[in-house]
Motif scaffolding. Structure first.
Motif, mmCIF file in Angstrom:
data_model
loop_
_atom_site.group_PDB
_atom_site.id
_atom_site.type_symbol
_atom_site.label_atom_id
_atom_site.label_comp_id
_atom_site.label_asym_id
_atom_site.label_seq_id
_atom_site.Cartn_x
_atom_site.Cartn_y
_atom_site.Cartn_z
ATOM 1 N N MET A 100 45.953 39.887 44.631
ATOM 2 C CA MET A 100 45.441 39.161 45.795
ATOM 3 C C MET A 100 46.559 38.287 46.349
ATOM 4 S SD MET A 100 42.196 36.515 45.929
ATOM 5 C CE MET A 100 43.063 35.183 45.089
ATOM 6 N N PHE A 101 47.061 38.622 47.529
ATOM 7 C CA PHE A 101 48.171 37.898 48.140
ATOM 8 C C PHE A 101 47.655 36.827 49.104
ATOM 9 C CE2 PHE A 101 50.517 41.373 46.506
ATOM 10 C CZ PHE A 101 51.868 41.073 46.560
ATOM 11 N N MET A 102 48.134 35.614 48.904
ATOM 12 C CA MET A 102 47.873 34.544 49.855
ATOM 13 C C MET A 102 49.132 34.469 50.712
ATOM 14 S SD MET A 102 44.966 33.955 48.562
ATOM 15 C CE MET A 102 44.256 32.430 49.147
ATOM 16 N N ILE A 103 49.067 34.883 51.954
ATOM 17 C CA ILE A 103 50.276 35.176 52.719
ATOM 18 C C ILE A 103 51.179 33.959 52.932
ATOM 19 C CG2 ILE A 103 49.007 36.978 53.958
ATOM 20 C CD1 ILE A 103 49.673 35.271 56.525
ATOM 21 N N VAL A 104 52.461 34.264 53.013
ATOM 22 C CA VAL A 104 53.487 33.295 53.347
ATOM 23 C C VAL A 104 53.884 33.563 54.799
ATOM 24 C CG1 VAL A 104 55.788 32.439 52.801
ATOM 25 C CG2 VAL A 104 54.299 33.251 50.960
ATOM 26 N N MET A 134 44.006 41.726 37.198
ATOM 27 C CA MET A 134 43.948 40.966 38.441
ATOM 28 C C MET A 134 45.045 39.918 38.406
ATOM 29 S SD MET A 134 39.851 40.201 38.570
ATOM 30 C CE MET A 134 39.936 39.333 40.152
ATOM 31 N N ARG A 135 45.683 39.693 39.537
ATOM 32 C CA ARG A 135 46.665 38.620 39.600
ATOM 33 C C ARG A 135 46.789 38.119 41.042
ATOM 34 N NH1 ARG A 135 50.596 40.324 36.574
ATOM 35 N NH2 ARG A 135 49.978 38.934 34.913
ATOM 36 N N HIS A 161 38.597 33.846 41.766
ATOM 37 C CA HIS A 161 39.453 34.807 41.072
ATOM 38 C C HIS A 161 39.414 34.554 39.560
ATOM 39 C CE1 HIS A 161 43.060 36.941 39.756
ATOM 40 N NE2 HIS A 161 43.125 37.515 40.936
ATOM 41 N N TYR A 162 39.460 33.310 39.147
ATOM 42 C CA TYR A 162 39.400 32.950 37.725
ATOM 43 C C TYR A 162 38.118 33.478 37.080
ATOM 44 C CZ TYR A 162 38.496 29.982 33.649
ATOM 45 O OH TYR A 162 38.174 29.533 32.396
ATOM 46 N N ARG A 163 36.998 33.261 37.753
ATOM 47 C CA ARG A 163 35.718 33.710 37.199
ATOM 48 C C ARG A 163 35.669 35.226 37.075
ATOM 49 N NH1 ARG A 163 34.003 29.722 40.845
ATOM 50 N NH2 ARG A 163 33.310 31.281 42.349
ATOM 51 N N GLN A 164 36.210 35.915 38.081
ATOM 52 C CA GLN A 164 36.216 37.378 38.024
ATOM 53 C C GLN A 164 37.139 37.872 36.909
ATOM 54 O OE1 GLN A 164 34.119 39.200 39.986
ATOM 55 N NE2 GLN A 164 33.481 37.170 40.704
ATOM 56 N N SER A 195 46.420 43.174 48.270
ATOM 57 C CA SER A 195 45.567 42.780 49.398
ATOM 58 C C SER A 195 45.973 41.403 49.892
ATOM 59 C CB SER A 195 44.097 42.759 48.969
ATOM 60 O OG SER A 195 43.690 44.028 48.486
ATOM 61 N N SER A 196 46.279 41.311 51.180
ATOM 62 C CA SER A 196 46.719 40.053 51.780
ATOM 63 C C SER A 196 45.579 39.429 52.578
ATOM 64 C CB SER A 196 47.919 40.298 52.699
ATOM 65 O OG SER A 196 49.008 40.817 51.959
#
Length: 357
Positions: free
Chosen positions: A180-184, A221-222, A209-212, A153-154
């Motif tokens: 989970m993609f943080m787009i480039v 998750m990554r 994300h860390y808490r989940q 997911s971006s």
């Protein structure tokens, strides 16, 4: 060649053609884009070349790889050579017949792209009405046929408020993992620079994300293209007084480390150009003119990316450089220098904090 710099995951862009026209697409794919110039036999030769050197996860990517007529012949060939063959698809073309071909060709796992929890959000991001319905149908069909799938997911400003809902939907669909993609901002992504998530929100999202992840037991998750997560995790764990151990996935590419471009991953595009990762347009060499091993081991671009002493700015001074490294592709896209500091990190290294006092 140090043992840590071994290709563990190679994406092969088998075509740039795609039936969607996503706002962030790294290679500006659509139905008029190039098919590339690998014939079936040349594709098999490429797989032979890779196998002579290493045994990575080999991801048949695109564009949309299902638009390539010989994709399953290539997948079967790679499987027979001992490669762990996977496929990255937008999911809209997946049906029962495709699933049977995937199984027959030895495809081990499939990644699907889901960027919204509703048709309104996802279809807007993918610039194609009906794409949400298509990926949901594709995911359910894969599940029915017993094929493992990952959901990628971006996110940008246009859909960042939907992150938690997308995560929930990925679990409901039965994904093995959610990335989970943080787009480039490369390819078509350069047109939406103003939509990049801010440094402050970036940090907040990674903390979410860390808490989940800390309490997640159903799927892996990554965060991807978010290397400073590997700085954030030990910081938060230390603050909480807990030891946080990351789980492993058989097709994991991260290994608990941030940017791994040219370190354990790379992209081979549909013309044979070898690049540090899927979002890094600089070329290290071409497999039609050189052996893949020679490019991997000797290309100046790759050697520089592996030499942390060459990193500049905050990244060069950071105590977390060995686990984070900053996104090299994002540094290149924003600063025009792949050794520059990560532009979307707001952390000040201890050495610089002391220097300011």
């Amino acid at each position: 060649m140090p043992k840590e710099f071994v290709p563990k995951w190679i994406a092969w862009e088998t075509t740039q053609r795609c039936n969607l026209r996503c706002v962030h697409c790294r290679c500006s794919s659509d139905l008029t884009a190039s098919e590339g110039d690998f014939s079936t036999e040349e594709g098999k030769q490429l797989l032979d070349d890779i196998v002579e050197f290493c045994s990575p996860v080999l991801v048949l990517s695109g564009g949309e790889p299902l638009l390539r007529p010989d994709i399953f012949e290539l997948a079967r060939y790679g499987t027979d050579k001992g490669l762990r063959m996977c496929m990255a698809t937008n999911g809209t073309l997946v049906d029962a017949a495709v699933c049977e071909q995937m199984k027959a060709s030895g495809i081990r796992i499939v990644s699907l792209s889901l960027d919204g929890s509703t048709a309104e959000i996802h279809d807007n991001f993918r610039d194609c009405a009906g794409s949400f319905e298509g990926i949901i149908r594709g995911a359910r069909t894969l599940k029915e046929h017993g094929i493992e799938f990952i959901i990628n997911s971006s996110f940008t400003k246009r859909n960042q408020n939907d992150i938690a809902n997308v995560f929930k939907l990925a679990k409901e669909l039965g994904a093995t993992a959610w990335y989970m993609f943080m787009i480039v901002p490369t390819g078509r992504g350069e047109e939406i620079m103003s939509e990049l998530i801010s440094k402050e929100d970036y940090e907040e999202i990674l903390e979410w994300h860390y808490r989940q992840e800390k309490n997640e037991s159903e799927l892996l998750m990554r965060p991807t293209c978010a290397p400073h997560y590997y700085r954030l995790v030990p910081q938060l764990a230390k603050k909480e007084g807990v030891k946080f151990e990351r789980r492993s996935l058989k097709f994991s590419t991260g290994g608990g480390k941030g940017c791994i471009a040219a370190q354990s991953i790379c992209l081979i595009d549909c013309f044979g150009d070898v690049k540090p990762c899927s979002y890094f347009p600089r070329v290290a060499g071409n497999v039609k003119r050189e052996k893949f091993r020679d490019i991997w081991e000797n290309a100046q671009l790759f050697q520089e990316l592996r030499d942390f002493t060459k990193y500049k700015g905050k990244c060069g001074s950071c105590e977390f450089i060995n686990v984070c490294g900053g996104c090299r592709a994002r540094a290149d896209a924003i600063h025009g220098d792949y050794l520059a500091e990560e532009p979307f990190c707001n952390y000040i290294p201890v050495r610089l904090q002391k220097a300011e006092k």
